[in-house]
Design a protein around this motif. Structure first.
Motif, PDB file in Angstrom:
ATOM      1  N   ARG A   1      -4.461 -34.045   2.875  1.00 48.82           N
ATOM      2  CA  ARG A   1      -4.245 -35.363   3.473  1.00 48.82           C
ATOM      3  C   ARG A   1      -4.869 -35.421   4.871  1.00 48.82           C
ATOM      4  O   ARG A   1      -5.568 -36.379   5.224  1.00 48.82           O
ATOM      5  CB  ARG A   1      -2.739 -35.656   3.562  1.00 48.82           C
ATOM      6  N   LEU A   2      -4.622 -34.387   5.664  1.00 49.93           N
ATOM      7  CA  LEU A   2      -5.157 -34.369   7.028  1.00 49.93           C
ATOM      8  C   LEU A   2      -6.684 -34.346   7.016  1.00 49.93           C
ATOM      9  O   LEU A   2      -7.336 -35.076   7.767  1.00 49.93           O
ATOM     10  CB  LEU A   2      -4.611 -33.147   7.785  1.00 49.93           C
ATOM     11  N   LEU A   3      -7.252 -33.501   6.135  1.00 49.89           N
ATOM     12  CA  LEU A   3      -8.717 -33.434   6.059  1.00 49.89           C
ATOM     13  C   LEU A   3      -9.290 -34.765   5.583  1.00 49.89           C
ATOM     14  O   LEU A   3     -10.335 -35.209   6.068  1.00 49.89           O
ATOM     15  CB  LEU A   3      -9.136 -32.283   5.129  1.00 49.89           C
TER      16      LEU A   3
ATOM     17  N   PHE B   1      -8.054 -37.895   5.976  1.00 54.14           N
ATOM     18  CA  PHE B   1      -8.050 -38.905   7.038  1.00 54.14           C
ATOM     19  C   PHE B   1      -9.024 -38.525   8.154  1.00 54.14           C
ATOM     20  O   PHE B   1      -9.647 -39.390   8.772  1.00 54.14           O
ATOM     21  CB  PHE B   1      -6.633 -39.128   7.580  1.00 54.14           C
ATOM     22  N   ARG B   2      -9.158 -37.208   8.405  1.00 60.43           N
ATOM     23  CA  ARG B   2     -10.132 -36.776   9.412  1.00 60.43           C
ATOM     24  C   ARG B   2     -11.539 -37.166   8.968  1.00 60.43           C
ATOM     25  O   ARG B   2     -12.361 -37.615   9.769  1.00 60.43           O
ATOM     26  CB  ARG B   2     -10.011 -35.257   9.594  1.00 60.43           C
TER      27      ARG B   2
ATOM     28  N   CYS C   1     -12.063 -40.923   9.423  1.00 55.80           N
ATOM     29  CA  CYS C   1     -12.306 -41.217  10.843  1.00 55.80           C
ATOM     30  C   CYS C   1     -13.745 -40.874  11.217  1.00 55.80           C
ATOM     31  O   CYS C   1     -14.411 -41.630  11.930  1.00 55.80           O
ATOM     32  CB  CYS C   1     -11.348 -40.420  11.741  1.00 55.80           C
TER      33      CYS C   1
ATOM     34  N   ARG D   1     -20.087 -40.492  12.667  1.00 56.49           N
ATOM     35  CA  ARG D   1     -20.386 -39.166  13.213  1.00 56.49           C
ATOM     36  C   ARG D   1     -21.244 -38.340  12.264  1.00 56.49           C
ATOM     37  O   ARG D   1     -21.188 -38.497  11.046  1.00 56.49           O
ATOM     38  CB  ARG D   1     -19.087 -38.415  13.527  1.00 56.49           C
TER      39      ARG D   1
ATOM     40  N   ARG E   1     -20.395 -34.582   5.430  1.00 62.17           N
ATOM     41  CA  ARG E   1     -19.962 -33.221   5.079  1.00 62.17           C
ATOM     42  C   ARG E   1     -18.445 -33.183   4.912  1.00 62.17           C
ATOM     43  O   ARG E   1     -17.919 -32.662   3.918  1.00 62.17           O
ATOM     44  CB  ARG E   1     -20.404 -32.267   6.181  1.00 62.17           C
ATOM     45  N   LEU E   2     -17.726 -33.766   5.877  1.00 62.98           N
ATOM     46  CA  LEU E   2     -16.266 -33.753   5.797  1.00 62.98           C
ATOM     47  C   LEU E   2     -15.764 -34.556   4.598  1.00 62.98           C
ATOM     48  O   LEU E   2     -14.787 -34.177   3.949  1.00 62.98           O
ATOM     49  CB  LEU E   2     -15.656 -34.285   7.095  1.00 62.98           C
TER      50      LEU E   2
ATOM     51  N   MET F   1     -16.211 -32.450   1.498  1.00 62.60           N
ATOM     52  CA  MET F   1     -15.222 -31.370   1.504  1.00 62.60           C
ATOM     53  C   MET F   1     -13.819 -31.908   1.219  1.00 62.60           C
ATOM     54  O   MET F   1     -13.050 -31.297   0.469  1.00 62.60           O
ATOM     55  CB  MET F   1     -15.229 -30.671   2.870  1.00 62.60           C
TER      56      MET F   1
ATOM     57  N   LEU G   1     -13.468 -32.705  -2.536  1.00 64.14           N
ATOM     58  CA  LEU G   1     -13.348 -31.507  -3.371  1.00 64.14           C
ATOM     59  C   LEU G   1     -11.981 -30.847  -3.185  1.00 64.14           C
ATOM     60  O   LEU G   1     -11.314 -30.473  -4.155  1.00 64.14           O
ATOM     61  CB  LEU G   1     -14.463 -30.508  -3.015  1.00 64.14           C
ATOM     62  N   PHE G   2     -11.571 -30.731  -1.934  1.00 64.45           N
ATOM     63  CA  PHE G   2     -10.279 -30.076  -1.685  1.00 64.45           C
ATOM     64  C   PHE G   2      -9.118 -30.963  -2.134  1.00 64.45           C
ATOM     65  O   PHE G   2      -8.114 -30.482  -2.671  1.00 64.45           O
ATOM     66  CB  PHE G   2     -10.137 -29.717  -0.203  1.00 64.45           C
TER      67      PHE G   2
ATOM     68  N   VAL H   1     -20.591 -29.308  -4.838  1.00 66.22           N
ATOM     69  CA  VAL H   1     -20.585 -28.110  -3.985  1.00 66.22           C
ATOM     70  C   VAL H   1     -22.021 -27.685  -3.690  1.00 66.22           C
ATOM     71  O   VAL H   1     -22.352 -27.306  -2.558  1.00 66.22           O
ATOM     72  CB  VAL H   1     -19.806 -26.952  -4.655  1.00 66.22           C
TER      73      VAL H   1
ATOM     74  N   LEU I   1     -23.463 -29.772  -1.005  1.00 66.59           N
ATOM     75  CA  LEU I   1     -22.923 -29.333   0.288  1.00 66.59           C
ATOM     76  C   LEU I   1     -23.647 -28.085   0.769  1.00 66.59           C
ATOM     77  O   LEU I   1     -24.014 -27.969   1.944  1.00 66.59           O
ATOM     78  CB  LEU I   1     -21.446 -28.958   0.108  1.00 66.59           C
TER      79      LEU I   1
ATOM     80  N   ASP J   1     -25.746 -27.331   4.183  1.00 70.22           N
ATOM     81  CA  ASP J   1     -25.225 -26.369   5.154  1.00 70.22           C
ATOM     82  C   ASP J   1     -26.062 -25.100   5.242  1.00 70.22           C
ATOM     83  O   ASP J   1     -26.237 -24.540   6.318  1.00 70.22           O
ATOM     84  CB  ASP J   1     -23.784 -25.966   4.766  1.00 70.22           C
TER      85      ASP J   1
ATOM     86  N   PHE K   1      -8.985 -38.691  14.652  1.00 70.62           N
ATOM     87  CA  PHE K   1      -9.000 -37.218  14.693  1.00 70.62           C
ATOM     88  C   PHE K   1     -10.059 -36.672  15.646  1.00 70.62           C
ATOM     89  O   PHE K   1     -10.260 -35.469  15.701  1.00 70.62           O
ATOM     90  CB  PHE K   1      -9.258 -36.655  13.290  1.00 70.62           C
TER      91      PHE K   1
ATOM     92  N   ILE L   1     -14.745 -24.999   3.404  1.00 71.76           N
ATOM     93  CA  ILE L   1     -13.799 -26.099   3.199  1.00 71.76           C
ATOM     94  C   ILE L   1     -12.408 -25.674   3.683  1.00 71.76           C
ATOM     95  O   ILE L   1     -11.725 -26.422   4.399  1.00 71.76           O
ATOM     96  CB  ILE L   1     -13.759 -26.525   1.708  1.00 71.76           C
TER      97      ILE L   1
ATOM     98  N   SER M   1      -8.060 -29.036  10.503  1.00 66.35           N
ATOM     99  CA  SER M   1      -7.310 -30.302  10.435  1.00 66.35           C
ATOM    100  C   SER M   1      -5.836 -30.058  10.771  1.00 66.35           C
ATOM    101  O   SER M   1      -5.219 -30.830  11.511  1.00 66.35           O
ATOM    102  CB  SER M   1      -7.428 -30.918   9.039  1.00 66.35           C
TER     103      SER M   1
END
Lengths: 339, 389
Positions: A251-253, A255-256, A259, A265, A270-271, A274, A277-278, A326, A329, A333, B3, B286, B293
């Motif tokens: 959840r945190l990743l 919303f990050r 944002c 940005r 990339r985020l 990720m 997938l997560f 993946v 990505l 990277d 964030f 990841i 985070s």
């Protein structure tokens, strides 16, 4: 830095949480499964609430909200696995406006009068996009065809290809699609739309996982075996704790990522990738644990866990093979593989 | 919701990076191979910069560094592999003393710890009690205005270089275990203390410490008699702010990428061009972003003055378990070459991945095992019934 909802966002979450809890019940979800995975009545209510175009600029007939505000609504949508193509539509609506589609089309999509989607996969040589998300119900389909972003407007088939997750997937003929943008502009607009879709679906997965875990907690507290609640067994507690930990991280990743994409940005795409997938992996893990801890009832059609279990698998696969994501990505990277 | 790190925190990050470029040397990192993850010069430099006292909450008389800046400091220290285990312990010890200590401890011990001149270590675990920390049996008996301490502590890491141990003792064996505990700050040069090395699989040196008729004045007592559990809870609260541990994996991943680019397989191909290798590298990256985070989230909550608890357990659980997984993946990736230790001249990057592989298990044990953290998530986050007494 504020990693919690603002007061306004909290109010939006509550309002849409109520709307989805009332209008997208498990019964509604099951009823939609009998058709093509779409509930037109729910869509009309979302249109009345201004959700489909909320994150489209006001100048394009939208609500002018940010992508983050939209994500707050998507989180509630995910919690109820609501049978309407909110994410595809919202992302396509923003794409049409930014890619300079005809004004009449943009405003009709922003209002939700026309349903729009995007085909994340490649368009075949015969002009067909296969298994398009919301393809069964979308009046407008955007896609990347060669170096162009194209858009086709056509009557939707109204029938889905039968699938695990009862999603409104359908093949669409894009051979008559008109070109919206070409070259670098098209690539930029398309990549941004895909990043938005991924980040928002990651948020949806967080909603799905949160809800299925709440279901698991409620059930294991109430269900007794050997004279005690199933939820008092440490094996069960630790499985739910692992699933909750991953889901909260997801959840945190998510919303990050939203944002970062919203702010344009450099690490946004990339985020987003990720996070999706997560999020999908965490969502599948949570649904798997909760189904397991329901015992035989989790496997039964009568209980709701199976509805979540199947969507947790389905949402990500609309993008294609996870391994291919993946690999993309990794190319970004680590640099491309040697030939 | 946003964030993005504030510009002030990014400026501070640049300052920390500059500081590390000046003060952290490869020799310092290599020196930790003797088993002590502490560099006196680096510790003093961090303290001189005001970051040690800065990390102590303002309401206690510390610098009250913004938790977001503190998060950046800890992130950079970890990304640079700075041997700074003593920093967190010092901040927790000072915070406990300033909150619960009386004049003597506040005026003699706290300033020495804050300046970096003295070091502290933690004496909670015992041979018979680890996760069940309130079951401590090390006995403190009052004798007039003195105390006599007998018992032993396990995993008193840094005791061999530290000046003080924060000692959890039993002062009343006849009441429920949480109600008969008392804390002391014990100078480690007091007569009757013996420190024995405990060797570990990860080469890290820990200690067993023994207390044989150790006599201590009452001025060394921390908190009220039999109220040690209150002090312990304070310790856990402060530990959350300075815990770190969210970024163990990045150095391993960097080393794995480096290896995958340099190595050649029998057929001449590079591992970096192998899909499975690429897949594992990206999955690990990841996981790092998930950890980041979590770290930013808990820092933002603390910065708003919101107390967080279970989020800290989740962060530690996820970071340590994923770190173990990454180390195993990258050891496997290298095949037999992965087994070579830094003593072998051909070991890749002085055997960095191999060292991390041996170190990783302890991170899921110390500072709250993964099992305890899962219990805390189950109870505190999910509201499931408590499964132990």
């Amino acid at each position: 830095m504020r990693t919690r909802y603002s007061e306004d966002q909290q109010a939006v979450a509550e309002a849409f949480g109520d709307l989805f809890a009332r209008e997208a019940t498990p019964e509604t979800v099951r009823a939609a499964e009998a058709g093509c995975g779409f509930d037109p009545g729910l869509w009309r209510k979302l249109v009345a609430a201004g959700a489909p175009g909320m994150a489209v600029p006001v100048t394009d007939g939208g609500g002018g909200a940010s992508l983050v505000d939209l994500a707050v609504v998507v989180h509630e949508w995910g919690r109820r696995i609501a049978p309407v193509p909110l994410v595809e539509h919202a992302v396509c609506a923003r794409l049409l406006g930014s890619a300079g589609a005809q004004r009449e089309l943009v405003t009709a999509v922003s209002s939700g009068e026309l349903i729009a989607t995007l085909a994340p996969g490649p368009v075949g040589p015969d002009g067909t996009a296969r298994l398009v998300p919301a393809g069964a119900v979308a009046d407008v389909v955007a896609a990347k065809h060669g170096d162009n972003v194209v858009v086709a407007r056509a009557r939707p088939p109204g029938a889905a290809r039968p699938n695990t997750a009862d999603l409104p997937l359908a093949d669409r003929d894009l051979s008559d699609a008109e070109t919206l943008a070409s070259g670098a502009a098209a690539a930029g607009a398309w990549d941004r739309a895909l990043a938005e879709w991924k980040a928002l679906m990651a948020v949806a997965y967080a909603g799905l996982a949160g809800e299925v875990l709440a279901m698991g907690v409620a059930y294991t507290k109430q269900r007794h075996q050997f004279g005690v609640p199933v939820g008092s067994f440490q094996a069960v507690q630790h499985g739910l704790a692992d699933a909750s930990t991953r889901s909260e991280g997801a959840r945190l990743l998510a919303f990050r990522a939203v944002c970062a994409v919203d702010a344009g940005r450099a690490d946004g795409a990339r985020l987003a990738s990720m996070a999706l997938l997560f999020g999908a992996e965490s969502g599948r893990f949570a649904t798997d644990r909760v189904l397991q801890y329901h015992g035989g009832y989790g496997y039964s059609a009568e209980y709701d866990v199976q509805l979540y279990y199947r969507r947790a698998a389905g949402w990500l696969l609309q993008l294609g093979e996870p391994a291919a994501e993946v690999a993309r990505l990794a190319d970004a990277d680590l640099g491309p593989k040697a030939a | 919701m946003d964030f993005t790190m504030p510009a002030r925190a990014e400026d501070f990050r640049a300052e920390v990076q500059q500081f590390l470029a000046e003060h952290l040397t490869g020799e310092m990192i290599a020196a930790t191979r003797d088993g002590t993850i502490h560099s006196p010069a680096l510790h003093r430099a961090i303290a001189d910069r005001g970051w040690l006292s800065g990390a102590v909450p303002a309401e206690l008389g510390g610098g009250g560094m913004d938790p977001v800046d503190l998060c950046v400091l800890l992130e950079e220290l970890q990304l640079h592999q700075a041997p700074a285990d003593a920093l967190g312990v010092a901040v927790v010890a000072v915070s406990m003393i300033l909150e619960h200590g009386r004049d003597h401890l506040r005026s003699t011990v706290a300033p020495r710890l804050m300046s970096g001149e003295a070091l502290a270590c933690l004496g909670y675990s015992e041979p018979e009690s680890g996760s069940d920390v309130a079951a401590a049996r090390t006995r403190a008996v009052r004798d007039g205005d003195r105390w006599v301490i007998n018992g032993s502590k396990m995993w008193t890491t840094l005791a061999h270089v530290a000046d003080y141990v924060l000692l959890l003792t039993r002062t009343d064996p006849d009441v429920p275990k949480h109600r008969g505990l008392t804390f002391f700050v014990v100078p480690l040069d007091t007569a009757g203390i013996e420190i024995q090395a405990v060797e570990t699989m990860g080469n890290e040196r820990s200690n067993a410490t023994f207390y044989d008729d150790v006599v201590l004045g009452d001025e060394w007592r921390l908190g009220e008699v039999n109220d040690g559990w209150t002090v312990m809870k304070t310790a856990l609260k402060y530990e959350r702010g300075i815990a770190g541990g969210q970024f163990p994996s990045p150095p391993v991943i960097e080393a794995a990428v480096d290896w995958a680019r340099r190595a050649r397989r029998a057929d001449g191909s590079r591992p970096i061009d192998d899909d499975e290798v690429r897949h594992k590298l990206m999955r690990a990256m990841i996981d790092v972003e998930v950890c980041r985070s979590f770290a930013y989230h808990t820092a933002a909550l603390a910065s708003e003055g919101a107390m967080f608890g279970v989020e800290g357990s989740m962060t530690k659980l996820f970071a340590s378990e994923s770190y173990k997984k990454h180390c195993a993946w990258f050891l496997d990736m290298m095949g037999a070459e992965g087994l070579l230790t830094h003593d072998d001249p051909g070991a890749h990057m002085d055997g960095l991945i191999e060292e991390h592989f041996r170190h990783a298990p302890v991170t899921a044990i110390y500072g709250g095992t993964s099992e305890i953290n899962r219990n805390l998530v189950a109870e505190g986050w999910l509201g499931l019934p408590r499964s132990r007494s």
